[in-house]
Design a protein around this motif. Structure first.
Motif, PDB file in Angstrom:
ATOM      1  N   THR A   6     -16.989 -16.891  53.103  1.00  0.00           N
ATOM      2  CA  THR A   6     -15.938 -17.205  54.078  1.00  0.00           C
ATOM      3  C   THR A   6     -14.562 -16.805  53.537  1.00  0.00           C
ATOM      4  N   LEU A   9     -12.893 -21.236  54.996  1.00  0.00           N
ATOM      5  CA  LEU A   9     -13.678 -22.457  55.198  1.00  0.00           C
ATOM      6  C   LEU A   9     -14.528 -22.774  53.961  1.00  0.00           C
ATOM      7  N   GLY A  37     -10.135 -26.997  56.600  1.00  0.00           N
ATOM      8  CA  GLY A  37     -11.289 -26.278  56.064  1.00  0.00           C
ATOM      9  C   GLY A  37     -11.944 -26.928  54.860  1.00  0.00           C
ATOM     10  N   VAL A  68     -17.145 -31.055  57.733  1.00  0.00           N
ATOM     11  CA  VAL A  68     -16.084 -30.063  57.673  1.00  0.00           C
ATOM     12  C   VAL A  68     -14.839 -30.654  58.333  1.00  0.00           C
ATOM     13  N   LEU A  70     -11.368 -29.836  60.151  1.00  0.00           N
ATOM     14  CA  LEU A  70     -10.620 -28.754  60.792  1.00  0.00           C
ATOM     15  C   LEU A  70      -9.375 -29.325  61.451  1.00  0.00           C
ATOM     16  N   GLU A 182     -17.244 -20.454  60.423  1.00  0.00           N
ATOM     17  CA  GLU A 182     -15.912 -19.846  60.353  1.00  0.00           C
ATOM     18  C   GLU A 182     -15.764 -18.731  61.398  1.00  0.00           C
TER      19      GLU A 182
END
Ligand code: BT5
Length: 255
Positions: A6, A9, A37, A68, A70, A182
């Protein structure tokens, strides 16, 4: 994470052997201002969470249990569609293994041989109509031996190793899932959710199915015909009316 390809991420990883729930830990770190991320991984969760205060069985080193963080620029009401995004990413990654053909059951399950391989729980913090952060938690059963699975889950849960005809590296699997996540997330940032929703349909086992919808106030039968631009499931009832089903309060079963 070895093999991680990635751009951003998962470049920061918070790893632990044991935690209550990677979603809880990720929310705490996000609240403390962690970077966009960040990925939180645990070998074991002793209080893994499903939806509606259900639990998620997460034994030591037997799965990929991760969350994760975000910080998307979109509206709070869009956040739930990240569950669909995560589901696509996981299906693409697991379907690379020989003998594996998983599909998505709306809204948050990935099924293999009709059994639950993956669960996804998306949570959000928003204020003044803006998202502070979202946490997408994903649990993938990689190698949970049957005898280890709690009695009540034996008939409905499955592990990748039960079906795949090759060995599975949890690290490679995670790297792959993050790569797809991602890619899909960047697509959403540039083009909106539309292309991702279209892709979701390709991996869905729900569309075209006769389903039984169990909502708090009513139960009915119909055919799952589509998902709308908000990710809601559209069910055509026997009298022809289209009902939009909101995730969270319903259970969908093959009729
Ligand atoms: C889900 O909820 O499927 C969301 C599960 C999300 C788990 C991940 S792991 C990393 C992150 N950290 C967390 O604490 N959670 C996320 P739901 O649709 O409510 O399904 C929960 C139901 O699935 C339970 O009531 C059980 O019946 C079943 N179940 C529990 N553990 C399972 C497992 N390991 N495999 C298959 N089914 C399971």
């Amino acid at each position: 994470v070895a093999n991680l390809k990635t751009k951003w991420l998962g470049h920061h990883i918070h790893y632990c052997e044991l935690t209550t729930s990677t979603n809880e830990l990720a929310k705490r770190l996000a609240g403390e201002g962690c970077e966009d991320g960040l990925v939180v991984i645990a070998e074991e969760q002793n209080s893994g969470k499903g939806r509606l205060s259900r639990g998620w069985f997460s034994p030591f080193a037997r799965g990929v249990w991760f969350s994760v963080v975000l910080k998307p620029p979109f509206m709070p009401q869009e956040a739930s569609k990240c569950t669909l995004l995560a589901a696509i990413a996981v299906v693409k990654a697991v379907n690379k293994y020989k003998g594996v053909q998983a599909s998505i059951k709306w809204p948050n399950d990935v099924l293999l041989d009709g059994k639950k391989l993956v669960g996804i729980l998306t949570e959000m913090s928003a204020e003044f109509g803006r998202i502070n952060y979202i946490v997408i938690g994903t649990g993938i059963n990689v190698n949970v031996p049957k005898e280890m699975v709690p009695e009540e889950l034996r008939a409905t849960a499955v592990s990748l190793a039960d079906v795949a005809r090759e060995p599975i590296s949890r690290v490679e699997l995670l790297a792959d899932v993050l790569g797809y996540m991602e890619e899909l997330y960047e697509k959403v940032l540039h083009e909106g959710f539309k292309p991702v929703l279209e892709e979701w349909k390709k991996y869905s086992s729900t569309l075209g199915q006769q389903v039984k919808v169990i909502a708090p106030d009513q139960t009915y039968f119909g055919e799952a015909v589509d998902i709308d631009e908000d990710g809601l499931l559209m069910v055509k009832r026997e009298d022809g009316r289209i009902e939009k089903v909101i995730a969270g309060d319903v259970s969908i079963r093959p009729a």
